[in-house]
Design an enzyme around this catalytic site. Structure first.
Site, mmCIF file in Angstrom:
data_model
loop_
_atom_site.group_PDB
_atom_site.id
_atom_site.type_symbol
_atom_site.label_atom_id
_atom_site.label_comp_id
_atom_site.label_asym_id
_atom_site.label_seq_id
_atom_site.Cartn_x
_atom_site.Cartn_y
_atom_site.Cartn_z
ATOM 1 N N THR A 289 7.857 -10.012 -6.775
ATOM 2 C CA THR A 289 8.802 -10.236 -5.477
ATOM 3 C C THR A 289 10.376 -10.309 -6.262
ATOM 4 O O THR A 289 10.474 -11.241 -7.444
ATOM 5 C CB THR A 289 7.867 -11.374 -5.565
ATOM 6 N N ARG A 416 -6.781 -7.974 -2.930
ATOM 7 C CA ARG A 416 -6.450 -8.121 -1.637
ATOM 8 C C ARG A 416 -8.068 -9.285 -0.873
ATOM 9 O O ARG A 416 -8.683 -9.548 -0.521
ATOM 10 C CB ARG A 416 -6.410 -7.274 -0.705
ATOM 11 N N ARG A 441 -17.692 -40.530 12.207
ATOM 12 C CA ARG A 441 -16.536 -41.799 13.021
ATOM 13 C C ARG A 441 -17.036 -40.971 14.692
ATOM 14 O O ARG A 441 -18.303 -40.435 15.574
ATOM 15 C CB ARG A 441 -15.671 -39.594 13.935
ATOM 16 N N GLU A 536 0.428 -11.726 -1.007
ATOM 17 C CA GLU A 536 -0.726 -10.930 -0.599
ATOM 18 C C GLU A 536 -0.816 -9.419 0.480
ATOM 19 O O GLU A 536 -2.072 -9.204 0.527
ATOM 20 C CB GLU A 536 -2.363 -10.729 -0.935
ATOM 21 N N ALA A 538 1.331 -9.841 3.977
ATOM 22 C CA ALA A 538 1.477 -10.321 5.589
ATOM 23 C C ALA A 538 0.434 -10.011 6.551
ATOM 24 O O ALA A 538 0.542 -8.693 6.286
ATOM 25 C CB ALA A 538 2.896 -10.499 5.518
#
Length: 554
Positions: A289, A416, A441, A536, A538
């Site tokens: 990139t 991917r 909780r 990888e 968008a």
């Protein structure tokens, strides 16, 4: 304790018998949508870009259809083996019901964008014709309060980290058991500290992973790897990411490097680097990139200029993971003209001294600065500047210029698929946190899990994790069979990334203010999950690629 096996209740099993018929109907709906979207694009003055909403919606529709096909097939195969569980059926039924409802009511492409039948070109009456009795019954009787409550009861009785154990075949279960124990004893307790300190994953952990075979998992035995398939890679990556996404992502570096070398390297290059990559002795990083070229790789500008018997690399790169500690950088550079676009790119194997925080870049001509990030820590991100970095001619991958883009494209499927597995692991981590907190909780005199708006979230998390894993393993099997699987890999990554974000977001919601505190792991998972729909490929780019591939098919 694993989820209890047994005969599922009729209100789960009966609607599930309709799933194969519903998937067949959904396939016809997808085919009709594809025809309409193709026609919309042909008639549009702006072409495919002007019809992105329809195209991307088609990608999501096809992804849902393929997911439900895999859920149906998996349940049928489990039943044939006598391995069906009530938990598995409940998760499958909830996922099927909800995804069918979204296909006809609105497909969430993001938190704000929904693709509905009219976006494909259907009238209300035309879309309604595909909502057959099988589809309507699954929607009405699948994701119900009773089914969610039944699944929640089973979750209460199970150890959350083991809920999905019965979802794997015996071979994969054996492979992941050692990894599971290692994650629980060595990773999970330290991960949040590494995140908060923005610390590197310790080298002794990397050494442990090497000993476990993580980096050579899919490497052929001829190059000293284990020779396993991508399905095994998915199972291992998922377990590692359940502990810490940074750990699960370490294998991505070696996976990409090995794929590049196996597909495009000379035999000499393979022999030189692959055994070291597989053993973990060589840490790699992908240097692709650039500041002005993310998804648009054809616009890369970093130049490699041939000078006698070497090349000089000059330019900038960004978002380079694990750059300082890497021993080997795989650098995509321009050797041809800008006009050559993809054909002017070449891949280089650039060796460098291993760095640290004190001296990150000791290679002559290479400098860099850290990019501080919300999550996805443990390896650190960098901007790099190459100022006439000299590399020998032998560093050109494959020995021929102009093949870099095609070489890189051959890695996209595996990357991917592995990203989808990382997403499922992250989703599981969020699910486990949510279950433990909801049981422990107490508010208004009872456990949070006793409130339907909390238990429903947890049931839907489980259902989506189950469905997302099915699609991820489907893509991995396609890759193992040697088939082109960019479509399947893209679908798996697209869906799993969204599932991870939804699970992390809902886990923070269940924890309330506690989950919003930096000191709590829920906040880390939210940060880690967010990157999955960005890198990888968008989500928007991924949907575009899937949509285009669907239109290529007749």
């Amino acid at each position: 304790m694993q989820a209890e096996r047994g005969e599922p209740h009729d209100n789960v099993e009966a609607p599930l018998t309709l799933l194969p018929e519903a998937v067949t109907t959904l396939t016809r709906f997808e085919d009709a949508a594809r025809t309409r979207v193709r026609r919309k694009i042909e008639m549009s003055a702006g072409g495919i870009d002007a019809e992105q909403r329809a195209l991307h919606g088609l990608a999501w529709l096809a992804t849902y259809r393929q997911t439900l096909q895999e859920v149906a097939d998996h349940l049928a195969q489990a039943k044939a083996r006598g391995q069906t569980s009530a938990v598995m059926q409940a998760m499958g039924l909830i996922a099927a019901s909800e995804y069918l409802a979204q296909c006809f009511g609105g497909l969430p492409m993001s938190q704000l964008e929904f693709a509905r039948p009219h976006d494909f070109g259907f009238s209300a009456a035309e879309a309604a014709a595909y909502q057959t009795p099988a589809v309507e019954r699954l929607i009405a009787h699948g994701n119900t309060a009773a089914t969610r409550a039944a699944l929640t009861r089973a979750i209460r009785q199970a150890e959350p980290s083991r809920l999905f154990d019965g979802d794997l075949d015996s071979d994969l279960a054996a492979i992941t058991e050692t990894i599971h124990r290692y994650v629980d004893t060595k990773i999970a307790l330290q991960a949040h500290g590494w995140h908060c300190d923005n610390a590197y994953i310790p080298l002794d952990i990397i050494a442990d992973l090497s000993h476990l075979g993580v980096f050579g998992l899919t490497l052929p035995e001829d190059y000293e790897g284990l020779g396993l398939g991508k399905t095994a890679m998915c199972a291992v990556t998922e377990e590692l990411s359940r502990g810490y996404i940074g750990i699960g992502s370490l294998g991505t570096r070696s996976e990409i490097a090995a794929e590049l070398l196996l597909a495009g390297g000379t035999e000499e290059q393979k022999r030189k680097y692959l055994p070291g990559i597989g053993s973990g002795q060589i840490i790699t990083t992908a240097v692709f990139t650039e500041p002005e070229a993310g998804s648009d790789l054809a616009s890369l500008r970093l130049r490699a200029t041939r000078v006698d018997d070497h090349y000089l690399l000059r330019g900038a790169k960004t978002w380079i993971t694990h750059a300082a500690r890497a021993d080997l950088m795989l650098v995509l550079a321009r050797t041809g003209t800008a006009e050559a676009r993809h054909d002017g790119l070449s891949m280089f194997l650039v060796e460098k001294p291993r760095g640290d925080d004190a001296e990150p870049f000791a290679l002559q001509g290479l400098s860099g600065s850290e990019i501080e990030v919300l999550g996805y820590r443990g390896m650190k991100e960098f901007e790099l500047v190459f100022d006439d970095v000299a590399v020998p001619k032998a560093a050109l991958l494959g020995g021929v210029e102009g093949r870099g883009f095609r070489q890189l494209m051959q890695t996209f499927e595996s990357a991917r698929i592995q990203t989808a597995a990382r997403a499922i692991g992250t989703a599981r981590a969020a699910f486990e946190l949510a279950v433990h907190y909801a049981l422990e909780r107490r508010q208004f005199g009872k456990a949070l899990m006793d409130f339907p708006r909390v238990s429903d979230k947890i049931a839907l998390m489980a259902a989506e994790i189950f469905a997302g894993r099915r699609l991820t393993h489907f893509a991995a099997r396609a890759k193992d069979l040697g088939r082109r699987c960019d479509l399947e890999a893209g679908m798996a990554k697209l869906l799993a990334a969204r599932i991870a974000w939804a699970c992390a977001d809902n886990t923070v919601q269940i924890h309330g203010g506690t989950g919003f505190a930096l000191e709590h792991p829920a906040s880390r998972l939210l940060c880690d999950a967010r990157i999955l729909s960005i890198f990888e490929g968008a989500a928007e780019i991924q949907a575009h690629v899937i949509g285009r591939r669907l239109l290529e098919e007749t």
